[in-house]
Design a protein around this motif. Structure first.
Motif, short mmCIF file in Angstrom:
data_model
loop_
_atom_site.label_atom_id
_atom_site.label_comp_id
_atom_site.label_asym_id
_atom_site.label_seq_id
_atom_site.Cartn_x
_atom_site.Cartn_y
_atom_site.Cartn_z
N SER A 1 -25.08 -44.17 49.24
CA SER A 1 -23.83 -44.82 49.62
C SER A 1 -23.91 -45.32 51.05
CB SER A 1 -22.67 -43.82 49.52
OG SER A 1 -22.48 -43.40 48.21
N GLU A 2 -23.07 -46.25 51.33
CA GLU A 2 -22.94 -46.74 52.70
C GLU A 2 -22.18 -45.70 53.52
OE1 GLU A 2 -24.16 -49.53 54.22
OE2 GLU A 2 -25.31 -49.72 52.39
N ASN A 3 -22.71 -45.36 54.67
CA ASN A 3 -22.07 -44.38 55.54
C ASN A 3 -21.28 -45.07 56.65
OD1 ASN A 3 -23.17 -42.31 54.02
ND2 ASN A 3 -25.06 -42.39 55.18
N THR A 4 -20.78 -46.27 56.33
CA THR A 4 -20.02 -47.04 57.32
C THR A 4 -18.53 -46.74 57.25
OG1 THR A 4 -19.94 -48.90 55.77
CG2 THR A 4 -21.72 -48.91 57.41
N THR A 5 -18.15 -45.82 56.38
CA THR A 5 -16.77 -45.33 56.31
C THR A 5 -16.83 -43.82 56.12
OG1 THR A 5 -16.58 -45.48 53.91
CG2 THR A 5 -15.98 -47.46 55.17
N PRO A 6 -15.77 -43.12 56.52
CA PRO A 6 -15.74 -41.68 56.25
C PRO A 6 -15.87 -41.37 54.75
CG PRO A 6 -14.11 -42.23 57.90
CD PRO A 6 -14.65 -43.53 57.37
N GLU A 7 -15.22 -42.16 53.91
CA GLU A 7 -15.32 -41.95 52.46
C GLU A 7 -16.76 -42.12 51.99
OE1 GLU A 7 -11.23 -43.86 53.20
OE2 GLU A 7 -13.25 -44.10 53.98
N GLY A 8 -17.47 -43.08 52.56
CA GLY A 8 -18.86 -43.31 52.20
C GLY A 8 -19.74 -42.10 52.50
N VAL A 9 -19.46 -41.44 53.62
CA VAL A 9 -20.22 -40.23 53.97
C VAL A 9 -20.01 -39.16 52.90
CG1 VAL A 9 -20.46 -38.34 55.64
CG2 VAL A 9 -20.21 -40.71 56.44
N LEU A 10 -18.76 -38.98 52.46
CA LEU A 10 -18.49 -37.97 51.44
C LEU A 10 -19.16 -38.34 50.11
CD1 LEU A 10 -16.82 -35.39 52.07
CD2 LEU A 10 -16.39 -37.21 53.68
N ASN A 11 -19.22 -39.62 49.78
CA ASN A 11 -19.94 -40.05 48.58
C ASN A 11 -21.43 -39.74 48.70
OD1 ASN A 11 -17.63 -41.02 47.31
ND2 ASN A 11 -17.90 -43.07 48.13
N THR A 12 -21.98 -39.89 49.90
CA THR A 12 -23.38 -39.57 50.13
C THR A 12 -23.63 -38.07 49.97
OG1 THR A 12 -23.67 -41.47 51.57
CG2 THR A 12 -25.30 -39.74 51.78
#
Length: 125
Positions: free
Chosen positions: A2-13
């Motif tokens: 996932s893209e870690n360019t958003t807080p939500e993206g970090v959680l998806n990662t």
């Protein structure tokens, strides 16, 4: 990943990393001085101890499910609350189920990605 360019993206990662057993991708999500609540009231404060905490989740060889409930963001900081659960197997082979509500603090990095400052999977109980 996932893209870690958003807080939500970090959680998806995090979900992808746990479910795929990819500890290296998970460790890239933490600032050098981050902390991880290994259990309520206990903090892992070094990359080595955070790695050990994450390994516990990976070793369940189960499926992590996570839903972002709220993101409170101001400038370069975000508080993210989630609900998560994982079904897997313990070291003895017996089924293990864990679930909780988390409260995490992430910081935007100079390159625009986000990383954990505080990872508290037990955060809202």
């Amino acid at each position: 990943m996932s893209e870690n360019t958003t807080p939500e993206g970090v959680l998806n990662t995090v979900v992808e990393g746990i479910n795929n057993g990819d500890l290296d991708s998970l460790m890239k999500l933490y600032e050098p001085n981050a902390c991880f609540a290994s259990e309520p009231g206990q903090l892992a404060k070094s990359p080595e101890s955070i790695s050990q905490c994450l390994r516990v989740f990976i070793d369940l060889k189960g499926e992590l499910k996570l839903k972002v409930k709220r993101v409170l963001q101001t400038s370069d900081l975000a508080l993210v609350t989630t609900e998560w659960s994982v079904n897997g197997n313990g070291p003895d082979g017996n089924p293990v189920y864990m679930a909780a509500k988390s409260a995490d603090v992430l910081r935007r990095q100079p390159d625009g990605t986000w990383k954990f400052v505080i990872d508290n999977p037990w955060g809202t109980d």
